[in-house]
Design an enzyme around this catalytic site. Structure first.
Site, PDB file in Angstrom:
ATOM      1  N   ASP A  58     -85.762 -12.250 -10.861  1.00  0.00           N
ATOM      2  CA  ASP A  58     -84.497 -11.598 -11.234  1.00  0.00           C
ATOM      3  C   ASP A  58     -83.444 -12.296 -10.372  1.00  0.00           C
ATOM      4  OD1 ASP A  58     -83.341  -9.123 -12.763  1.00  0.00           O
ATOM      5  OD2 ASP A  58     -82.463  -8.923 -10.790  1.00  0.00           O
ATOM      6  N   LYS A  60     -89.808  -2.355 -11.015  1.00  0.00           N
ATOM      7  CA  LYS A  60     -88.829  -3.298 -10.465  1.00  0.00           C
ATOM      8  C   LYS A  60     -88.985  -3.304  -8.956  1.00  0.00           C
ATOM      9  CE  LYS A  60     -85.438  -6.007 -11.825  1.00  0.00           C
ATOM     10  NZ  LYS A  60     -85.252  -6.749 -13.090  1.00  0.00           N
TER      11      LYS A  60
HETATM   12  P1  NDP Z   1     -79.441 -15.561 -11.107  1.00  0.00           P
HETATM   13  O1  NDP Z   1     -79.625 -15.216  -9.682  1.00  0.00           O
HETATM   14  O2  NDP Z   1     -80.081 -16.764 -11.671  1.00  0.00           O
HETATM   15  O3  NDP Z   1     -77.876 -15.644 -11.452  1.00  0.00           O
HETATM   16  C1  NDP Z   1     -77.026 -14.576 -11.205  1.00  0.00           C
HETATM   17  C2  NDP Z   1     -75.603 -15.008 -11.530  1.00  0.00           C
HETATM   18  O4  NDP Z   1     -74.736 -13.868 -11.432  1.00  0.00           O
HETATM   19  C3  NDP Z   1     -75.062 -16.045 -10.569  1.00  0.00           C
HETATM   20  O5  NDP Z   1     -74.107 -16.829 -11.218  1.00  0.00           O
HETATM   21  C4  NDP Z   1     -74.406 -15.154  -9.502  1.00  0.00           C
HETATM   22  O6  NDP Z   1     -73.391 -15.798  -8.765  1.00  0.00           O
HETATM   23  C5  NDP Z   1     -73.805 -14.080 -10.372  1.00  0.00           C
HETATM   24  N1  NDP Z   1     -73.679 -12.836  -9.605  1.00  0.00           N
HETATM   25  C6  NDP Z   1     -74.663 -12.157  -8.971  1.00  0.00           C
HETATM   26  N2  NDP Z   1     -74.162 -11.074  -8.354  1.00  0.00           N
HETATM   27  C7  NDP Z   1     -72.844 -11.083  -8.621  1.00  0.00           C
HETATM   28  C8  NDP Z   1     -71.786 -10.229  -8.282  1.00  0.00           C
HETATM   29  N3  NDP Z   1     -71.976  -9.137  -7.528  1.00  0.00           N
HETATM   30  N4  NDP Z   1     -70.533 -10.542  -8.741  1.00  0.00           N
HETATM   31  C9  NDP Z   1     -70.329 -11.639  -9.501  1.00  0.00           C
HETATM   32  N5  NDP Z   1     -71.301 -12.492  -9.860  1.00  0.00           N
HETATM   33  C10 NDP Z   1     -72.527 -12.210  -9.427  1.00  0.00           C
HETATM   34  O7  NDP Z   1     -79.889 -14.244 -11.909  1.00  0.00           O
HETATM   35  P2  NDP Z   1     -80.284 -14.100 -13.434  1.00  0.00           P
HETATM   36  O8  NDP Z   1     -79.461 -15.017 -14.266  1.00  0.00           O
HETATM   37  O9  NDP Z   1     -81.754 -14.132 -13.523  1.00  0.00           O
HETATM   38  O10 NDP Z   1     -79.860 -12.572 -13.712  1.00  0.00           O
HETATM   39  C11 NDP Z   1     -78.551 -12.227 -14.177  1.00  0.00           C
HETATM   40  C12 NDP Z   1     -78.599 -10.820 -14.769  1.00  0.00           C
HETATM   41  O11 NDP Z   1     -79.537 -10.791 -15.856  1.00  0.00           O
HETATM   42  C13 NDP Z   1     -79.057  -9.714 -13.821  1.00  0.00           C
HETATM   43  O12 NDP Z   1     -78.389  -8.510 -14.167  1.00  0.00           O
HETATM   44  C14 NDP Z   1     -80.535  -9.587 -14.138  1.00  0.00           C
HETATM   45  O13 NDP Z   1     -81.052  -8.304 -13.782  1.00  0.00           O
HETATM   46  C15 NDP Z   1     -80.500  -9.768 -15.644  1.00  0.00           C
HETATM   47  N6  NDP Z   1     -81.760 -10.159 -16.253  1.00  0.00           N
HETATM   48  C16 NDP Z   1     -82.429 -11.298 -15.860  1.00  0.00           C
HETATM   49  C17 NDP Z   1     -83.609 -11.658 -16.477  1.00  0.00           C
HETATM   50  C18 NDP Z   1     -84.305 -12.934 -16.154  1.00  0.00           C
HETATM   51  O14 NDP Z   1     -85.284 -13.248 -16.849  1.00  0.00           O
HETATM   52  N7  NDP Z   1     -83.876 -13.703 -15.173  1.00  0.00           N
HETATM   53  C19 NDP Z   1     -84.219 -10.797 -17.503  1.00  0.00           C
HETATM   54  C20 NDP Z   1     -83.397  -9.697 -17.924  1.00  0.00           C
HETATM   55  C21 NDP Z   1     -82.232  -9.384 -17.285  1.00  0.00           C
HETATM   56  P3  NDP Z   1     -73.743 -16.428  -7.316  1.00  0.00           P
HETATM   57  O15 NDP Z   1     -74.473 -17.715  -7.594  1.00  0.00           O
HETATM   58  O16 NDP Z   1     -72.412 -16.608  -6.684  1.00  0.00           O
HETATM   59  O17 NDP Z   1     -74.592 -15.417  -6.610  1.00  0.00           O
END
Ligand code: NDP
Length: 446
Positions: free
Chosen positions: A166, A126
């Site tokens: 991510d 990572k």
């Molecule tokens: P994105 O950046 O596309 O979206 C993240 C989302 O979570 C946004 O809506 C963001 O809001 C919100 N968010 C982020 N940080 C916080 C916080 N501290 N408090 C509240 N809301 C928060 O990321 P992903 O959708 O790709 O990833 C989401 C999760 O899934 C993570 O934990 C990631 O590690 C996990 N994941 C992702 C994979 C992938 O293929 N993308 C694979 C496996 C796991 P805002 O827009 O306001 O920042």
């Protein structure tokens, strides 16, 4: 037993005192895996878990770049190469101000088990940076990505370490990172996954994590002869994972009631349908806006500022935003309101005491390392297609994804089945451990 586990955790703590997220992830695994090791002679005495918690390599580097006001900015970049026993390091890059070594080590550690569960040959890694892409222009993001890759490129490669996206790293960032890697190495190779389809990406990769969470949850529901039809589902997040989880649920007949971002959540009691989801995608992906803009289009819905959606009555909850976003009080509320199934879309979104509460109440609970493995699984399929110099169709990739999620679910059953209940946490931790541990033992003490 508890004494042996505590001794192990203390040993890890002494070396990693300022890394709470990493210790949290290790502790969860240790509670399931150590009793298994003690019962299984081939693992006993090999100190495999102690070796697994020490990264094979950590790279930390300066990322200096110039913003649109011609001011010099400095961020910190990292790559944690955790374990390469079953394949080259594989895992995403996160760009978020909260990024530090503890968060990246927890994610890299989780990734070892997740990648092992996919059945594909991928080790765990990572990386990322404390850079915040929010509010930055496209050219600023490009300059940052180019500076970041100018150091990272010497540590990665298609047979060495293959990063992906991510939080904060989507198709735009992957494009800039890939462009700079190609320029520096003068070669077109599959060194990153999540690429655009016209330049080496796989169909279904953007959808894969969200779809995979829903496929895994569907497998859990099937064990109880239930499906998604008319089930009320609450989702947190509105990023990549949340968007495609919502899309798949809607297509399966479920009713998505909430989505959120770091500013709060929206609750639409009539359900977020495909047309409404399209609006959310435009707000988040194109306008790079905030979730409350949903109310401009659908004024009958509700926006709760700085809040999480866990108090809304539902059947199923999918936390898809970030780590530790659902605590014990949230868990109590969900159970009290009749929620019977939780599928983790994010990595470690539920705190340990929330998970304990779900398990004690015999709630169907899918840990992220199993349920969100669909993203890295299709990344593995992207690597396979790059090596073959061939592309599979949408249907072919989707079918492979479904099969992988089915197999992960099956592996969880092997080690997680208890009387009248499946402990998926235990199932995923032990199934993920076995494959990596066998490879590490076969390869000697390295
Ligand atoms: P994105 O950046 O596309 O979206 C993240 C989302 O979570 C946004 O809506 C963001 O809001 C919100 N968010 C982020 N940080 C916080 C916080 N501290 N408090 C509240 N809301 C928060 O990321 P992903 O959708 O790709 O990833 C989401 C999760 O899934 C993570 O934990 C990631 O590690 C996990 N994941 C992702 C994979 C992938 O293929 N993308 C694979 C496996 C796991 P805002 O827009 O306001 O920042």
């Amino acid at each position: 037993m508890e004494k042996i586990i505590n001794n192990f955790i203390n040993q890890v703590y002494n070396r990693n005192k300022n890394e709470p997220e990493f210790l949290q992830a290790v502790s969860e695994v240790a509670h399931n895996v150590i009793p298994f090791i003690i019962k299984n002679e081939i693992y006993y005495g090999q100190n495999v878990l102690l070796r697994m918690v020490e990264p094979e390599r950590v790279v930390s580097f300066r990322v200096a770049w110039i913003d649109d006001n011609e001011e010099i900015q400095v961020n910190r970049g990292y790559r944690v190469e955790m374990n390469s026993a079953i394949g080259p390091y594989k895992g995403g890059l996160r760009f978020h101000p909260s990024v530090n070594l503890s968060i990246l080590k927890f994610l890299a550690f989780e990734q070892i088990f997740k990648n092992s569960l996919t059945t594909l040959p991928m080790g765990g890694g990572k990386g990322g940076s404390d850079f915040n892409p929010k509010g930055r222009s496209d050219t600023e993001v490009m300059r940052f990505c180019q500076s970041f890759m100018t150091e990272l490129f010497r540590h990665i490669g298609p047979n060495r370490d293959i990063p992906a996206g991510d939080i904060g790293v989507g198709s735009r960032e992957i494009g800039y990172l890939f462009g700079q890697y190609k320029r520096l190495k003068n070669e077109f190779t599959g060194v990153l996954t999540g690429k655009g389809v016209s330049w080496g990406g796989s169909l279904i990769r953007p959808e894969a994590t969200g779809y995979g969470v829903v496929y895994f949850t569907q497998n859990m529901l099937k064990e109880k002869n239930i499906d998604f039809k008319n089930k009320k589902v609450i989702i947190s997040g509105s990023g990549n994972v949340a968007q495609y989880a919502a899309e798949k649920i809607i297509k399966m007949g479920g009713i998505v009631l909430t989505m959120s971002d770091s500013s709060g959540y929206v609750f639409d009691k009539d359900g977020i349908d495909l047309e409404k989801l399209e609006k959310i995608m435009t707000i988040k992906n194109i306008d790079r806006g905030r979730i409350d803009q949903y109310l401009k289009y659908y004024p009958k819905s509700i926006f709760k500022k700085n809040s999480k959606p866990w108090n809304i009555k539902c059947d199923i909850a999918l936390p898809c935003a970030t780590e530790n976003e659902l605590d014990k009080n949230n868990a109590k509320e969900l159970v009290k309101n009749g929620c019977f199934c939780i599928g983790e879309g994010a990595n470690m979104p539920c705190t340990p005491d929330a998970i304990e509460l779900f398990l004690n109440n015999k709630i169907l609970f899918a840990p992220g390392k199993a349920s969100n493995a669909g993203g890295v699984a299709v990344s593995g399929l992207e690597m396979a297609q790059n090596s073959l110099r061939y592309n599979w169709s949408r249907e072919e990739v989707d079918e492979k994804l479904k099969n992988i999620m089915f197999e992960i679910h099956k592996s969880c059953l092997i080690y997680g089945k208890e009387k009248n209940y499946v402990n998926y946490v235990k199932g995923a931790n032990i199934a993920g451990f076995v494959k990596v541990a066998d490879a590490m033992i076969a390869q000697g003490v390295v």
